[in-house]
Scaffold this active site. Sequence first.
Site, PDB file in Angstrom:
ATOM      1  N   ASN A 107     -12.369 -47.578  17.277  1.00 51.03           N
ATOM      2  CA  ASN A 107     -11.631 -47.613  18.544  1.00 51.03           C
ATOM      3  C   ASN A 107     -12.537 -47.240  19.709  1.00 51.03           C
ATOM      4  O   ASN A 107     -13.432 -46.413  19.578  1.00 51.03           O
ATOM      5  CB  ASN A 107     -10.434 -46.664  18.483  1.00 51.03           C
ATOM      6  CG  ASN A 107      -9.452 -47.079  17.415  1.00 51.03           C
ATOM      7  OD1 ASN A 107      -9.536 -48.181  16.893  1.00 51.03           O
ATOM      8  ND2 ASN A 107      -8.533 -46.202  17.068  1.00 51.03           N
ATOM      9  N   ASP A 109     -10.991 -46.323  22.674  1.00 52.27           N
ATOM     10  CA  ASP A 109     -10.045 -45.758  23.642  1.00 52.27           C
ATOM     11  C   ASP A 109     -10.292 -44.293  24.003  1.00 52.27           C
ATOM     12  O   ASP A 109      -9.713 -43.791  24.974  1.00 52.27           O
ATOM     13  CB  ASP A 109      -8.598 -45.960  23.162  1.00 52.27           C
ATOM     14  CG  ASP A 109      -8.317 -45.363  21.783  1.00 52.27           C
ATOM     15  OD1 ASP A 109      -8.967 -44.370  21.411  1.00 52.27           O
ATOM     16  OD2 ASP A 109      -7.427 -45.896  21.091  1.00 52.27           O
ATOM     17  N   HIS A 124     -17.838 -49.078  17.753  1.00 57.70           N
ATOM     18  CA  HIS A 124     -17.668 -50.219  18.665  1.00 57.70           C
ATOM     19  C   HIS A 124     -17.787 -49.823  20.133  1.00 57.70           C
ATOM     20  O   HIS A 124     -17.327 -50.559  21.001  1.00 57.70           O
ATOM     21  CB  HIS A 124     -16.323 -50.914  18.386  1.00 57.70           C
ATOM     22  CG  HIS A 124     -16.291 -51.606  17.055  1.00 57.70           C
ATOM     23  ND1 HIS A 124     -15.128 -52.058  16.467  1.00 57.70           N
ATOM     24  CD2 HIS A 124     -17.288 -51.927  16.199  1.00 57.70           C
ATOM     25  CE1 HIS A 124     -15.417 -52.620  15.291  1.00 57.70           C
ATOM     26  NE2 HIS A 124     -16.716 -52.541  15.103  1.00 57.70           N
ATOM     27  N   CYS A 155     -28.171 -49.900  41.432  1.00 56.80           N
ATOM     28  CA  CYS A 155     -29.395 -50.727  41.569  1.00 56.80           C
ATOM     29  C   CYS A 155     -29.050 -52.161  41.958  1.00 56.80           C
ATOM     30  O   CYS A 155     -29.952 -52.971  42.179  1.00 56.80           O
ATOM     31  CB  CYS A 155     -30.199 -50.708  40.265  1.00 56.80           C
ATOM     32  SG  CYS A 155     -29.576 -51.846  39.000  1.00 56.80           S
ATOM     33  N   GLY A 192      -5.195 -47.018   9.587  1.00 58.07           N
ATOM     34  CA  GLY A 192      -4.842 -47.930  10.672  1.00 58.07           C
ATOM     35  C   GLY A 192      -5.864 -48.981  10.994  1.00 58.07           C
ATOM     36  O   GLY A 192      -6.079 -49.300  12.167  1.00 58.07           O
TER      37      GLY A 192
HETATM   38  P1  OAD Z   1      -6.308 -54.444  13.740  1.00 57.75           P
HETATM   39  O1  OAD Z   1      -5.399 -54.787  14.866  1.00 57.75           O
HETATM   40  O2  OAD Z   1      -7.010 -55.564  13.068  1.00 57.75           O
HETATM   41  O3  OAD Z   1      -5.486 -53.677  12.623  1.00 57.75           O
HETATM   42  C1  OAD Z   1      -4.628 -52.612  12.960  1.00 57.75           C
HETATM   43  C2  OAD Z   1      -4.072 -52.050  11.671  1.00 57.75           C
HETATM   44  O4  OAD Z   1      -3.265 -50.935  12.012  1.00 57.75           O
HETATM   45  C3  OAD Z   1      -3.168 -53.028  10.894  1.00 57.75           C
HETATM   46  O5  OAD Z   1      -3.567 -53.041   9.530  1.00 57.75           O
HETATM   47  C4  OAD Z   1      -1.778 -52.423  11.050  1.00 57.75           C
HETATM   48  O6  OAD Z   1      -0.961 -52.628   9.906  1.00 57.75           O
HETATM   49  C5  OAD Z   1      -2.113 -50.963  11.214  1.00 57.75           C
HETATM   50  N1  OAD Z   1      -1.105 -50.158  11.919  1.00 57.75           N
HETATM   51  C6  OAD Z   1      -0.226 -50.542  12.886  1.00 57.75           C
HETATM   52  N2  OAD Z   1       0.511 -49.494  13.306  1.00 57.75           N
HETATM   53  C7  OAD Z   1       0.081 -48.411  12.592  1.00 57.75           C
HETATM   54  C8  OAD Z   1       0.448 -47.035  12.578  1.00 57.75           C
HETATM   55  N3  OAD Z   1       1.394 -46.539  13.372  1.00 57.75           N
HETATM   56  N4  OAD Z   1      -0.201 -46.223  11.704  1.00 57.75           N
HETATM   57  C9  OAD Z   1      -1.184 -46.695  10.892  1.00 57.75           C
HETATM   58  N5  OAD Z   1      -1.567 -47.989  10.868  1.00 57.75           N
HETATM   59  C10 OAD Z   1      -0.954 -48.837  11.715  1.00 57.75           C
HETATM   60  O7  OAD Z   1      -7.325 -53.333  14.287  1.00 57.75           O
HETATM   61  P2  OAD Z   1      -8.721 -52.870  13.685  1.00 57.75           P
HETATM   62  O8  OAD Z   1      -8.733 -52.962  12.210  1.00 57.75           O
HETATM   63  O9  OAD Z   1      -9.046 -51.572  14.304  1.00 57.75           O
HETATM   64  O10 OAD Z   1     -13.414 -54.975  17.410  1.00 57.75           O
HETATM   65  O11 OAD Z   1      -9.674 -53.980  14.275  1.00 57.75           O
HETATM   66  C11 OAD Z   1     -11.043 -53.880  14.049  1.00 57.75           C
HETATM   67  C12 OAD Z   1     -11.804 -54.454  15.192  1.00 57.75           C
HETATM   68  O12 OAD Z   1     -11.333 -55.782  15.475  1.00 57.75           O
HETATM   69  C13 OAD Z   1     -11.607 -53.740  16.517  1.00 57.75           C
HETATM   70  O13 OAD Z   1     -12.417 -52.585  16.647  1.00 57.75           O
HETATM   71  C14 OAD Z   1     -11.979 -54.783  17.499  1.00 57.75           C
HETATM   72  C15 OAD Z   1     -11.231 -55.938  16.917  1.00 57.75           C
HETATM   73  O14 OAD Z   1     -11.685 -57.192  17.246  1.00 57.75           O
HETATM   74  C16 OAD Z   1     -14.108 -55.368  18.473  1.00 57.75           C
HETATM   75  O15 OAD Z   1     -13.605 -55.554  19.557  1.00 57.75           O
HETATM   76  C17 OAD Z   1     -15.565 -55.550  18.173  1.00 57.75           C
END
Ligand code: OAD
Length: 247
Positions: A107, A109, A124, A155, A192
């Site tokens: 993340n 954020d 990231h 700059c 998550g």
């Molecule tokens: P995703 O949006 O791909 O996945 C989010 C995950 O969180 C899913 O598996 C959901 O089921 C789960 N989820 C949703 N609500 C939840 C909750 N309350 N508690 C626990 N889990 C929950 O996000 P990421 O896997 O983080 O990269 O994505 C990876 C990367 O893809 C990001 O860092 C970003 C994106 O493109 C870049 O921008 C390089």
Amino acid sequence: MTDTEQDILINAARTSLAQAERTAILTGAGVSAESGVPTFRGAGGLWRQYRPEDLATPEAFARDPKLVWEWYDWRRQRIAQAAPNPAHRALAQWESRKMGFTLITQNVDGLHERAGSLRVLKLHGDIWEVRCLRCGTTSRDERVPLPVLPPHCTCGGLLRPGVVWFGEMLPEDALQAAWRAAERAQVFLVVGTSALVYPASELPRVARNQGACVIEVNPAITALSSAAHIRLRGQAGALLPRLLDFS
Ligand code: OAD
């Protein structure tokens, strides 16, 4: 799964976490979902509305920096309105009480830090950082909204968001430290993330191959679920305070 079965799994996970001398945690967008920060995939996910190749690649930025910045500025405003949730807080408290703890996040954020986490390996990047394309300086800019888009450095060079885009290398130091933590962990907790984006998605598998117990917290089945030893179906904000409270 019944509540009793879930309770048994939670207790097994708690015991593993309490006994482990070295633990690594990988978080993804889901850990911030309950704070109101949109995830990427799944219902309401950013990549359902937008195409990554239009907004999150060096080519997109070269083509239209203002458009890319408008999207990041909008995300920064959403994040600025969000507050850390019980999952972020549980991880921060755990860090303060436990040795051998490595928090790795995909993340950008900053909610882990706002919850009090002191050491976060940010694979990231960080949406609150900006980097100059001319002089290379990285600085923090937490203004929301940014007064002028696209923003420029003192700059005169164009500033870009301090995040990793598709097709770019991850920060070498953070990735190496995360890899080492995965190799050494006795327990690897994955929270998550859809586990679809390499190389972060590889870390739990590295840990598993070295003998770690892999615990997944996610309301949905993911690409990693079949490799997890303990799968806890539910929201991070409800589960992590239960898992990490072994005072
Ligand atoms: P995703 O949006 O791909 O996945 C989010 C995950 O969180 C899913 O598996 C959901 O089921 C789960 N989820 C949703 N609500 C939840 C909750 N309350 N508690 C626990 N889990 C929950 O996000 P990421 O896997 O983080 O990269 O994505 C990876 C990367 O893809 C990001 O860092 C970003 C994106 O493109 C870049 O921008 C390089």
